[in-house]
Enzyme design. Structure first.
Site, PDB file in Angstrom:
ATOM      1  N   LYS A 260       0.648  -1.426   0.073  1.00  9.81           N
ATOM      2  CA  LYS A 260       0.114   0.227   0.389  1.00  9.81           C
ATOM      3  C   LYS A 260       0.944   1.100   0.144  1.00  9.81           C
ATOM      4  O   LYS A 260       2.353   1.006  -0.122  1.00  9.81           O
ATOM      5  CB  LYS A 260      -0.800   0.175   0.738  1.00  9.81           C
ATOM      6  CG  LYS A 260      -1.974  -0.967   1.124  1.00  9.81           C
ATOM      7  CD  LYS A 260      -3.252  -0.749   2.386  1.00  9.81           C
ATOM      8  CE  LYS A 260      -2.923  -0.423   3.942  1.00  9.81           C
ATOM      9  NZ  LYS A 260      -3.769  -1.390   4.403  1.00  9.81           N
ATOM     10  N   HIS A 261      -0.039   2.309  -0.354  1.00  4.01           N
ATOM     11  CA  HIS A 261       1.214   3.519  -0.020  1.00  4.01           C
ATOM     12  C   HIS A 261       1.663   3.902   1.561  1.00  4.01           C
ATOM     13  O   HIS A 261       1.138   3.185   2.377  1.00  4.01           O
ATOM     14  CB  HIS A 261       0.142   4.948  -0.570  1.00  4.01           C
ATOM     15  CG  HIS A 261       0.378   5.266  -2.237  1.00  4.01           C
ATOM     16  ND1 HIS A 261       0.951   4.851  -2.846  1.00  4.01           N
ATOM     17  CD2 HIS A 261      -1.257   4.763  -2.633  1.00  4.01           C
ATOM     18  CE1 HIS A 261       0.159   4.852  -4.048  1.00  4.01           C
ATOM     19  NE2 HIS A 261      -1.037   4.728  -4.353  1.00  4.01           N
ATOM     20  N   GLN A 262       2.891   4.555   1.360  1.00  3.35           N
ATOM     21  CA  GLN A 262       4.051   4.678   2.230  1.00  3.35           C
ATOM     22  C   GLN A 262       2.686   5.802   3.210  1.00  3.35           C
ATOM     23  O   GLN A 262       2.250   6.549   2.335  1.00  3.35           O
ATOM     24  CB  GLN A 262       4.646   4.835   2.070  1.00  3.35           C
ATOM     25  CG  GLN A 262       5.851   5.903   2.506  1.00  3.35           C
ATOM     26  CD  GLN A 262       6.762   4.496   3.505  1.00  3.35           C
ATOM     27  OE1 GLN A 262       5.359   3.978   4.731  1.00  3.35           O
ATOM     28  NE2 GLN A 262       7.086   3.743   3.003  1.00  3.35           N
ATOM     29  N   ALA A 270       4.092   0.093  -4.171  1.00  5.54           N
ATOM     30  CA  ALA A 270       2.601   1.024  -4.054  1.00  5.54           C
ATOM     31  C   ALA A 270       2.844   2.374  -4.854  1.00  5.54           C
ATOM     32  O   ALA A 270       2.930   2.456  -6.338  1.00  5.54           O
ATOM     33  CB  ALA A 270       1.297   1.012  -3.681  1.00  5.54           C
ATOM     34  N   ASP A 271       4.098   2.941  -4.536  1.00  2.80           N
ATOM     35  CA  ASP A 271       4.985   4.038  -4.550  1.00  2.80           C
ATOM     36  C   ASP A 271       5.371   4.073  -5.835  1.00  2.80           C
ATOM     37  O   ASP A 271       5.726   4.969  -6.438  1.00  2.80           O
ATOM     38  CB  ASP A 271       5.793   5.173  -3.683  1.00  2.80           C
ATOM     39  CG  ASP A 271       4.584   5.318  -2.073  1.00  2.80           C
ATOM     40  OD1 ASP A 271       3.696   5.059  -2.441  1.00  2.80           O
ATOM     41  OD2 ASP A 271       5.457   4.864  -1.470  1.00  2.80           O
TER      42      ASP A 271
END
Ligand SMILES: *[C@@H]1O[C@H](CO)[C@@H](O)[C@H](O)[C@H]1NC(C)=O
Ligand SMILES: *[C@@H]1O[C@H](CO)[C@@H](O)[C@H](O)[C@H]1NC(C)=O
Length: 628
Positions: A260-262, A270-271
């Protein structure tokens, strides 16, 4: 060439795809068994552990607060209050759920004197059952504090291993299939089974009928541009690779934090993908524009086309980012304006216009080899573009670091909320956030930024906001450079790869300086929410390296056809829009037996992603490409 390889690959890829679907479907329930409902204390959510706090202190209440290692410069948050025991010798026990994603620090305060008694640093495991036993010794003020494991946690990473093994299995079947398919009778059988239409072509062609030539030529994808008459497969592979990760991540990434995004600074899987997508868009712009101009298309016509495409991207972005099914009709007053496609559209426009206005008809090979500065041709040849882009970057730096944001310190780059010791709770994103609030309005931007869980922010912040778009233009411009390198050196593989390598190293070095090689302590930390400069340089360092690798494997050596990423890469708009629109429809999402299980989320998300690969493969076979 494209026709031949796609044909040879066809049956085995179909086979692969079928096996994927089947095994993923079978595995969804299978995977969940060992981690299922039976093991999990019922009140626990995903990424939580159970902690029983035993207060054995005499006449002292206990307050426990916690802090995640991942929360940079955060305030401790209250976790639980444990009153002193009434009956002597028997501690009072209170249950509480604690975070198991990252190591955390627990701080114990005695409420009688408000003094800090102890601190413990510990990494709890998912769904484990732990006791924190606090005791005081008889004749001293010292206390003891221990963590005991009542029930060991589950291994929540195991499903990733299973998934990896399954995909590896499929890959081996595919490779074996590929080998077998070469043998003619089996090949014919496969064609018959899987591709009735193609069988006709095959049979026709074996009879030596002229149908062969037709079918072969219709097999060549509709090329937007060519380099030496052949589309670079590596670009589509790269684009598809980024796109498929993007789909997986958008679908939830199995609810693992690293998919998932940071929350704020730093990088997760994800980034990585959005900037890569922007990068490869830049590369395609360079190649498609130069081929358009070479085919005699006028600059004005190309300009008009660029405006139209970017307008379409923007419009589609607005439509798909504001879904209204299930939620009832949407109000104009909280229409979200920025978004991924909007940013792509705007970036596309700026870079395409820049290229059209300033691009000299790039000198053919060798004309520049003699000049002393030939090593720097990719900067010198298009210096006005570089001046423009550097001016944009200067604008970004000035706005970010010099803009006066009411109530916030100048040059604030933090998440707000409980970060920075809670001093600037409403300053999420500093200048970037302020500009969006000012120009677009609070209601028209993203309401759930990734920082709002860990940093407990409460203000809206849009990760695709206005200020960050400047850096996304820079990213696309670097991709444009890659395209120029492809064009300039035509098929001189070695030169191309050396250039990519140098660009990668230079970008890496700049990132190292900007971030001081640290996650949070640098001058400008790597940050996806802000699209900081260091984020762009770091990701373009990776992008040049990845493109080099894929180019080598796919176009230079031809060891790899680029499957399965190649197919979604050929139909990126369709896959992107499709995955957003059909996100909540059946085969992509279903009601889970246990919606707090990583395994089931992972199975669902991987299956959904695989289905998009299958869809793009089928469309590729039918020669259906959605181009705008
Ligand atoms: C956790 O462990 C304790 C001690 O063994 C036990 O009493 C308690 O029932 C367990 N809690 C759950 C929810 O399993
Ligand atoms: C932040 O915003 C909230 C609600 O919008 C407000 O109640 C609070 O006072 C603000 N905090 C600061 C420090 O400005």
């Amino acid at each position: 060439m494209a026709a031949g390889s796609s044909r040879g690959y066809g049956p085995s890829a179909t086979l692969c795809v079928a096996v994927t679907a089947l095994s993923a479907a079978l595995l969804a329930p299978g995977l969940t068994q060992p981690h299922g409902l039976s093991r999990r204390p019922l009140e626990l959510k995903i990424d939580q552990a159970l902690l029983l706090v035993h207060n054995g202190l005499i006449n002292e209440n206990l307050t426990v607060s916690w802090l995640s290692d991942y929360c940079y410069q955060c305030l401790y948050q209250d976790l639980i209050f444990v009153p002193t025991s009434n009956t002597l010798g028997k501690p009072s026990i209170v249950n509480v759920a604690v975070d198991s994603q990252h190591p955390i620090t627990l701080q114990l305060n005695g409420t009688l004197e408000g003094r800090e008694l102890h601190r413990i640093h510990y990494h709890f495991g998912e769904f484990g059952n732990y006791s924190l036993v606090v005791k005081s010794f008889h004749n001293s003020t010292k206390i003891s504090c221990d963590i005991i494991i009542n029930e060991s946690p589950v291994n929540s990473h195991l499903p990733i291993l299973y998934a990896f093994l399954i995909y590896m299995g499929i890959l081996s079947i595919l490779t074996l299939g590929h080998v077998f398919v070469i043998i003619d009778p089996i090949k014919n059988w496969f064609y018959k089974k899987l591709n009735p239409v193609d069988t006709d072509h095959l049979i026709n062609s074996e009879r030596g009928s002229p149908a062969r030539a037709d079918s072969a030529s219709s097999n060549v994808p509709a090329t937007a541009w060519t380099v030496s008459q052949r589309r670079l497969r590596s670009l589509d592979t790269f684009r598809g690779f980024a796109l498929i990760i993007m789909v997986f991540v958008n679908y939830g990434g199995g609810k693992y934090w690293f998919f998932k995004h940071q929350s704020w600074n730093g990088l997760t899987l994800a980034d990585l993908v959005f900037p890569w997508f922007v990068f490869i868009m830049g590369t395609s712009i360079s190649l498609s524009l130069s081929s358009m101009l070479r085919q005699g298309c006028s600059k004005w016509k190309a300009l008009g086309k660029a405006f139209w495409r970017s307008f379409l991207l923007f419009l589609m972005g607005i439509i798909i980012i504001n879904p209204n099914y299930c939620l009832g009709p949407l109000s104009w007053s909280n229409l979200r304006i920025p978004g991924v496609l909007q940013r792509l559209g705007f970036t596309y426009l700026v870079v395409a216009v820049l290229e059209l206005l300033f691009a000299k008809a790039v000198a053919e090979n060798n004309t520049l080899q003699e000049t002393p500065y030939s090593a720097l041709w990719d900067i010198l040849l298009c210096w006005p573009q570089w001046v423009f882009v550097l001016m944009l970057e200067a604008t970004w730096l000035c706005l970010t670091f010099l803009l006066n944001v009411p109530g916030c310190p100048k040059g604030y780059l933090g998440p707000g909320g409980i970060g920075d010791f809670g001093k600037y709770p409403n300053c999420t994103g500093g200048a970037a956030g302020y500009i969006d609030h000012l120009l677009l309005g609070e209601k028209h931007i993203y309401q759930h930024p990734s920082a709002n869980v860990l940093y407990q922010t409460s203000v809206a912040y849009d990760p695709e906001g206005i200020l960050g778009t400047i850096n996304s233009i820079f990213m696309a411009f670097l991709g444009l450079q890659a395209g120029k390198i492809f064009f300039f050196y035509k098929d001189q593989h070695k030169q191309i790869m050396i250039r990519f390598f140098i660009w990668s190293v230079v970008m890496g070095a700049i990132s190292a300086i900007l971030t001081k090689c640290s996650k949070d302590e640098g001058f400008i930390p790597v940050n996806k929410n802000l699209w900081s400069i260091s984020y762009v340089t770091t990701l373009s360092c990776f992008a040049f390296m990845l493109l080099l690798l894929i180019y080598y494997l796919v176009d230079v050596k031809r060891w790899w056809s680029g499957a399965p990423f190649f197919y979604p890469g050929m139909n990126s708009i369709l896959v992107y829009i499709g995955h957003e629109v059909f996100e909540n429809y059946f085969p992509f999402k279903w009601k889970m037996k246990d919606n707090q299980s990583h395994a089931e989320h992972l199975a669902q998300n991987l299956l959904a992603t695989s289905i998009w690969v299958i869809i793009s493969y089928l469309l590729y076979r039918k020669r259906i490409f959605w181009k705008i």
